[in-house]
Design a protein around this motif. Sequence first.
Motif, mmCIF file in Angstrom:
data_model
loop_
_atom_site.group_PDB
_atom_site.id
_atom_site.type_symbol
_atom_site.label_atom_id
_atom_site.label_comp_id
_atom_site.label_asym_id
_atom_site.label_seq_id
_atom_site.Cartn_x
_atom_site.Cartn_y
_atom_site.Cartn_z
ATOM 1 N N SER A 26 -1.722 61.379 -69.543
ATOM 2 C CA SER A 26 -1.984 60.556 -69.415
ATOM 3 C C SER A 26 -3.475 60.486 -68.787
ATOM 4 C CB SER A 26 -1.095 59.987 -67.989
ATOM 5 O OG SER A 26 -1.560 61.328 -67.086
ATOM 6 N N SER A 27 -4.105 58.855 -68.510
ATOM 7 C CA SER A 27 -5.724 58.850 -67.668
ATOM 8 C C SER A 27 -5.647 59.684 -67.181
ATOM 9 C CB SER A 27 -6.212 57.433 -68.216
ATOM 10 O OG SER A 27 -5.264 56.864 -67.556
ATOM 11 N N VAL A 28 -4.549 60.088 -66.036
ATOM 12 C CA VAL A 28 -4.541 60.385 -64.433
ATOM 13 C C VAL A 28 -4.995 62.042 -64.905
ATOM 14 C CG1 VAL A 28 -4.583 58.723 -62.967
ATOM 15 C CG2 VAL A 28 -2.525 60.287 -64.091
ATOM 16 N N LYS A 44 -1.672 45.723 -57.777
ATOM 17 C CA LYS A 44 -1.895 47.147 -58.338
ATOM 18 C C LYS A 44 -0.901 47.765 -59.225
ATOM 19 C CE LYS A 44 -5.497 48.969 -55.974
ATOM 20 N NZ LYS A 44 -6.728 48.579 -56.270
ATOM 21 N N LYS A 50 2.193 56.437 -57.181
ATOM 22 C CA LYS A 50 0.949 55.834 -56.606
ATOM 23 C C LYS A 50 0.456 54.930 -57.382
ATOM 24 C CE LYS A 50 0.163 60.964 -56.583
ATOM 25 N NZ LYS A 50 -0.980 62.191 -57.186
ATOM 26 N N GLU A 51 -0.756 54.155 -57.054
ATOM 27 C CA GLU A 51 -1.552 52.717 -57.411
ATOM 28 C C GLU A 51 -2.546 53.465 -58.477
ATOM 29 O OE1 GLU A 51 -2.261 50.825 -53.710
ATOM 30 O OE2 GLU A 51 -0.570 50.294 -53.105
ATOM 31 N N TYR A 52 -2.339 52.335 -59.443
ATOM 32 C CA TYR A 52 -4.152 51.940 -60.026
ATOM 33 C C TYR A 52 -4.170 51.113 -60.985
ATOM 34 C CZ TYR A 52 -2.246 57.386 -60.767
ATOM 35 O OH TYR A 52 -1.204 58.484 -60.489
ATOM 36 N N ASP A 53 -5.539 51.451 -60.965
ATOM 37 C CA ASP A 53 -5.497 49.614 -61.974
ATOM 38 C C ASP A 53 -5.349 49.600 -63.188
ATOM 39 O OD1 ASP A 53 -7.085 48.636 -59.329
ATOM 40 O OD2 ASP A 53 -8.835 50.082 -59.744
ATOM 41 N N GLU A 54 -5.345 51.099 -63.913
ATOM 42 C CA GLU A 54 -4.684 50.837 -65.501
ATOM 43 C C GLU A 54 -4.386 52.754 -65.461
ATOM 44 O OE1 GLU A 54 -7.806 49.089 -68.093
ATOM 45 O OE2 GLU A 54 -7.868 50.456 -69.046
ATOM 46 N N LEU A 55 -3.689 51.934 -66.881
ATOM 47 C CA LEU A 55 -3.057 53.377 -67.022
ATOM 48 C C LEU A 55 -3.299 53.462 -68.845
ATOM 49 C CD1 LEU A 55 0.013 54.155 -65.028
ATOM 50 C CD2 LEU A 55 -1.822 55.603 -64.746
#
Length: 443
Positions: A26-28, A44, A50-55
């Motif tokens: 994942s990008s995180v 979001k 959890k909250e993300y702007d993009e994944l």
Amino acid sequence: MQVPLITVGILSGKEIEFSFPIKFSSSVGTEISGTQKAIYQNGKIQWQEKEYDELSFIPPQNAPAFFELKDVTIGINFHWERKEVQKFKGELKIIIEGEQLTAINVISIEEYLISVISSEMSATASLELLKAHAVISRSWLVNKLRVENGELRVGCAVRLQSNSQLSILNSQLIKWYDHEAHKNFDVCADDHCQRYQGITRASTLQAIEAVSATRGEVLMYKGAICDARFSKCCGGAFEEFQNCWENVKHPYLIRQRDSKTEKQLPDLTIEAEADKWIRTSPVAFCNTQDKKILSQVLNNYDQETADFYRWKVSYSQQELSELIHQRSGIDFGQIIDLIPVERGTSGRLVRLKIVGTLRTLIIGKELEIRRTLSTSHLYSSAFVVDKEYGDELPSRFILTGAGWGHGVGLCQIGAAVMGEQGYKYEEILSHYYPGSTLDKQYN
């Protein structure tokens, strides 16, 4: 030049359910597998609390990997619309668009094309047909590429489009549905652009060979990449570009009969000639009932459409008046007549006058006519109208029609017949795009 990557918008919604049979990165910074769900909430992406702007989720290198998406809609606004679980190679990206999420597949053009020719048709089609379709699908896409800072960029142009060009003048409503760039990805995955269903449809060795054998090849005309349009069945005659979309003539998308043995084509812009053509069954490549050939071109849901070379649709007065009111948003009252005003080179109606007890209006172009006269899309706008009378007004309207789709460029069923008859893909392409040449854009 390396094979370009493109981004394909697959589906949108408040929730997106996806799964990874093996671990993706994942990008995180985590590795993830199994079933996952992303939810749009308060602007979001909510994922794993959890909250993300993009994944983004990236497959492992040098390992066969795919991801699955649930509830992907295919055949949007068509009579066979349905939802599927679909599988995709490449990277999965999830972004926010408006107040919902969009799932995007990042994939190479050549991998994309293997899926397209297996989704637009059947992967069991003849090798020469698959090669021809690989070239035109690549041409359609690369035609929209422009060079920016030495890199290929994509702007999407489509056969069926939600945004339209509109002209209302002197009681005419003229729309055509064409070029519009997606803001956050290059192309979408449905008929709106080109059917792309990942590896959900079986990609045979033949489909892979067709893309590999034509790698980087596009159709050219006088130094420019062709806008290689295509449809299911032309009905025996090719339509010209300007009669369906913008008033621009493309010399490789011209009037012609879909035959090598019968070259003469009546002037189907003349009403009497169009009437005769549509009511008969002229010789053409696409005039076939051969189930073996049709099964190569038509996937299972397309085979729900049995009659396409010539077809009939019948509406009662009430059905037609309610349908036109619902589809156009205009109350014509009871329908008195449907009058051809202008036809294109295949006999397809470019402008149609609807005469009602409350309103008279000329509508066009071909797709607007098809949308207005069907709950989804009429097979084509190449039709003639017969009326049955009860009292003073018609009690029933019978539409007799020809072909399936806009009829511009390659006729998929006609090309399938050519492939079965031994024509090479270069010959198929030169038949449907006269004057065009092949050129290799990348290795």
